[in-house]
Design a protein around this motif. Structure first.
Motif, PDB file in Angstrom:
ATOM      1  N   GLU A  23      -9.146 -30.633  14.478  1.00 22.06           N
ATOM      2  CA  GLU A  23      -8.135 -31.388  15.218  1.00 22.06           C
ATOM      3  C   GLU A  23      -7.423 -32.286  14.218  1.00 22.06           C
ATOM      4  N   GLY A  24      -6.102 -32.208  14.196  1.00 28.25           N
ATOM      5  CA  GLY A  24      -5.340 -32.907  13.172  1.00 28.25           C
ATOM      6  C   GLY A  24      -5.347 -32.079  11.901  1.00 28.25           C
ATOM      7  N   PHE A  25      -5.696 -32.700  10.772  1.00 28.21           N
ATOM      8  CA  PHE A  25      -5.680 -32.014   9.471  1.00 28.21           C
ATOM      9  C   PHE A  25      -7.094 -31.715   9.021  1.00 28.21           C
ATOM     10  N   GLU A  26      -7.326 -30.489   8.585  1.00 31.43           N
ATOM     11  CA  GLU A  26      -8.624 -30.047   8.074  1.00 31.43           C
ATOM     12  C   GLU A  26      -8.446 -29.601   6.629  1.00 31.43           C
ATOM     13  N   SER A  27      -9.047 -30.356   5.692  1.00 24.56           N
ATOM     14  CA  SER A  27      -8.853 -30.047   4.273  1.00 24.56           C
ATOM     15  C   SER A  27      -9.702 -28.872   3.800  1.00 24.56           C
ATOM     16  N   ARG A  94      13.084 -33.549  12.751  1.00 21.75           N
ATOM     17  CA  ARG A  94      13.041 -33.404  11.299  1.00 21.75           C
ATOM     18  C   ARG A  94      11.703 -32.775  10.918  1.00 21.75           C
ATOM     19  N   SER A  95      11.726 -31.991   9.841  1.00 22.30           N
ATOM     20  CA  SER A  95      10.524 -31.291   9.411  1.00 22.30           C
ATOM     21  C   SER A  95      10.435 -31.275   7.894  1.00 22.30           C
ATOM     22  N   ILE A 140      -3.750 -27.275  10.073  1.00 25.20           N
ATOM     23  CA  ILE A 140      -3.298 -28.217  11.091  1.00 25.20           C
ATOM     24  C   ILE A 140      -3.524 -27.615  12.468  1.00 25.20           C
ATOM     25  N   TYR A 141      -4.167 -28.390  13.329  1.00 22.97           N
ATOM     26  CA  TYR A 141      -4.244 -28.030  14.745  1.00 22.97           C
ATOM     27  C   TYR A 141      -4.013 -29.302  15.549  1.00 22.97           C
ATOM     28  N   ASP A 142      -3.002 -29.261  16.394  1.00 24.36           N
ATOM     29  CA  ASP A 142      -2.635 -30.442  17.178  1.00 24.36           C
ATOM     30  C   ASP A 142      -2.528 -30.070  18.648  1.00 24.36           C
ATOM     31  N   PRO A 143      -3.601 -30.283  19.429  1.00 21.35           N
ATOM     32  CA  PRO A 143      -3.586 -29.897  20.835  1.00 21.35           C
ATOM     33  C   PRO A 143      -2.901 -30.905  21.755  1.00 21.35           C
ATOM     34  N   SER A 144      -2.219 -31.889  21.181  1.00 25.10           N
ATOM     35  CA  SER A 144      -1.615 -32.946  22.006  1.00 25.10           C
ATOM     36  C   SER A 144      -0.320 -32.511  22.681  1.00 25.10           C
ATOM     37  N   ASN A 145       0.201 -31.327  22.330  1.00 26.32           N
ATOM     38  CA  ASN A 145       1.453 -30.873  22.933  1.00 26.32           C
ATOM     39  C   ASN A 145       1.421 -29.360  23.094  1.00 26.32           C
ATOM     40  N   GLU A 146       2.384 -28.819  23.866  1.00 25.10           N
ATOM     41  CA  GLU A 146       2.396 -27.394  24.199  1.00 25.10           C
ATOM     42  C   GLU A 146       2.514 -26.505  22.965  1.00 25.10           C
ATOM     43  N   VAL A 147       3.352 -26.918  22.010  1.00 21.38           N
ATOM     44  CA  VAL A 147       3.531 -26.121  20.806  1.00 21.38           C
ATOM     45  C   VAL A 147       2.231 -26.096  20.003  1.00 21.38           C
ATOM     46  N   GLY A 148       1.646 -27.256  19.809  1.00 24.40           N
ATOM     47  CA  GLY A 148       0.450 -27.356  18.996  1.00 24.40           C
ATOM     48  C   GLY A 148      -0.746 -26.623  19.552  1.00 24.40           C
ATOM     49  N   GLY A 189      10.647 -39.849  13.452  1.00 23.99           N
ATOM     50  CA  GLY A 189      11.612 -38.796  13.745  1.00 23.99           C
ATOM     51  C   GLY A 189      11.165 -37.416  13.320  1.00 23.99           C
ATOM     52  N   LEU A 190       9.973 -37.328  12.707  1.00 22.55           N
ATOM     53  CA  LEU A 190       9.451 -36.042  12.246  1.00 22.55           C
ATOM     54  C   LEU A 190       8.686 -35.339  13.365  1.00 22.55           C
ATOM     55  N   GLU A 191       8.678 -33.999  13.319  1.00 22.68           N
ATOM     56  CA  GLU A 191       7.829 -33.258  14.242  1.00 22.68           C
ATOM     57  C   GLU A 191       6.367 -33.600  13.942  1.00 22.68           C
ATOM     58  N   THR A 192       5.510 -33.370  14.928  1.00 26.20           N
ATOM     59  CA  THR A 192       4.115 -33.814  14.824  1.00 26.20           C
ATOM     60  C   THR A 192       3.407 -33.225  13.610  1.00 26.20           C
ATOM     61  N   TRP A 193       3.579 -31.919  13.366  1.00 26.67           N
ATOM     62  CA  TRP A 193       2.919 -31.307  12.202  1.00 26.67           C
ATOM     63  C   TRP A 193       3.359 -31.970  10.915  1.00 26.67           C
ATOM     64  N   SER A 194       4.634 -32.353  10.816  1.00 28.37           N
ATOM     65  CA  SER A 194       5.120 -33.006   9.599  1.00 28.37           C
ATOM     66  C   SER A 194       4.532 -34.396   9.448  1.00 28.37           C
ATOM     67  N   GLN A 195       4.368 -35.112  10.546  1.00 32.02           N
ATOM     68  CA  GLN A 195       3.717 -36.422  10.477  1.00 32.02           C
ATOM     69  C   GLN A 195       2.285 -36.281   9.966  1.00 32.02           C
ATOM     70  N   ILE A 196       1.568 -35.302  10.507  1.00 30.71           N
ATOM     71  CA  ILE A 196       0.178 -35.067  10.096  1.00 30.71           C
ATOM     72  C   ILE A 196       0.112 -34.675   8.619  1.00 30.71           C
ATOM     73  N   THR A 197       1.004 -33.778   8.201  1.00 33.02           N
ATOM     74  CA  THR A 197       1.016 -33.312   6.818  1.00 33.02           C
ATOM     75  C   THR A 197       1.393 -34.426   5.853  1.00 33.02           C
ATOM     76  N   LEU A 198       2.378 -35.209   6.212  1.00 28.74           N
ATOM     77  CA  LEU A 198       2.800 -36.327   5.367  1.00 28.74           C
ATOM     78  C   LEU A 198       1.633 -37.272   5.090  1.00 28.74           C
ATOM     79  N   ASN A 199       0.907 -37.631   6.136  1.00 29.06           N
ATOM     80  CA  ASN A 199      -0.236 -38.526   5.974  1.00 29.06           C
ATOM     81  C   ASN A 199      -1.340 -37.882   5.126  1.00 29.06           C
ATOM     82  N   ALA A 200      -1.596 -36.597   5.368  1.00 26.88           N
ATOM     83  CA  ALA A 200      -2.701 -35.920   4.680  1.00 26.88           C
ATOM     84  C   ALA A 200      -2.427 -35.722   3.195  1.00 26.88           C
ATOM     85  N   LEU A 201      -1.189 -35.366   2.846  1.00 23.59           N
ATOM     86  CA  LEU A 201      -0.874 -35.048   1.460  1.00 23.59           C
ATOM     87  C   LEU A 201      -0.470 -36.271   0.640  1.00 23.59           C
ATOM     88  N   TYR A 202       0.070 -37.290   1.296  1.00 21.29           N
ATOM     89  CA  TYR A 202       0.645 -38.401   0.542  1.00 21.29           C
ATOM     90  C   TYR A 202       0.091 -39.765   0.937  1.00 21.29           C
TER      91      TYR A 202
END
Length: 205
Positions: A23-27, A94-95, A140-148, A189-202
């Motif tokens: 759930e969220g980011f898995e390294s 934004r992505s 990335i797995y984000d079950p908080s929304n329909e797309v995820g 303003g970023l899509e959820t996956w981009s928010q998760i990725t931004l935090n995980a990588l940077y």
């Protein structure tokens, strides 16, 4: 003549659950991705059905393009999702990730369908003129929304020698390299996956 529906690569959620919880980011990407790609339960199923069936997860390569300027400031390619043929539920977001579904056609002639599909998506969406080094960073797995709920993202980082990248289609609007510090300021303003990725990588700004 009827146009046949796209069939996309999916894995039953039960296969993922048998390896561990995400759930969220898995390294630990290889811990999951190796068994998933080797599974005899991988299949190509109609995309319209898979978009509403969380018991299957669609595998999505999600490529982050990174470039460091002469002053040592790290930039990431970002764009706004337009109104083209992509995921309608993400339009106007934004992505920082480029990629898409792996299609049945990517498996032709015994090819590695995952790698073939990732390269096809990149070539469709951007013009990449720089040399780069690639690494797989996580899932990335984000079950908080329909797309995820129906997608499993595989985050790839391409570290580029130069910022020689441009959008190749209307669905990637306003594309360009943005300092990571600015992306954190624009995070909401970023899509959820981009928010998760931004935090995980940077990390945090």
């Amino acid at each position: 003549m009827t146009v046949s529906e796209e069939h996309v690569l999916v894995i039953p959620a039960s296969v993922i659950d048998s390896i561990g919880a995400i759930e969220g980011f898995e390294s630990g990407v290889e811990r999951f991705l190796g068994p998933i790609l080797a599974s005899d339960q991988l299949a190509y199923r109609p995309r319209s059905q898979m978009e509403v069936d969380p018991s299957f997860k669609q595998l999505i390569p999600y490529v982050v393009l990174q470039w460091t300027d002469a002053e040592g400031q790290v930039h990431v390619f970002a764009y706004t999702r337009g109104g083209g043929g992509g995921e309608a539920r993400l339009h106007a977001k934004r992505s920082i990730g480029i990629g898409g579904h792996i299609s049945r056609e990517d498996a032709g002639d015994g090819a590695d369908a995952y790698s073939t599909g990732m390269q096809r998506e990149l070539e469709e969406e951007i013009r990449l003129g720089s040399e780069y080094t690639e690494s797989r960073e996580g899932l990335i797995y984000d079950p908080s929304n329909e797309v995820g709920q129906v997608h499993l993202g595989v985050v790839h980082r391409f570290v580029l020698d130069s910022p020689d990248v441009s959008s190749n289609e209307a669905d990637l609007a306003d594309g360009g390299f943005v300092p990571v510090s600015d992306l954190f300021e624009q995070r909401e303003g970023l899509e959820t996956w981009s928010q998760i990725t931004l935090n995980a990588l940077y990390g945090s700004p």
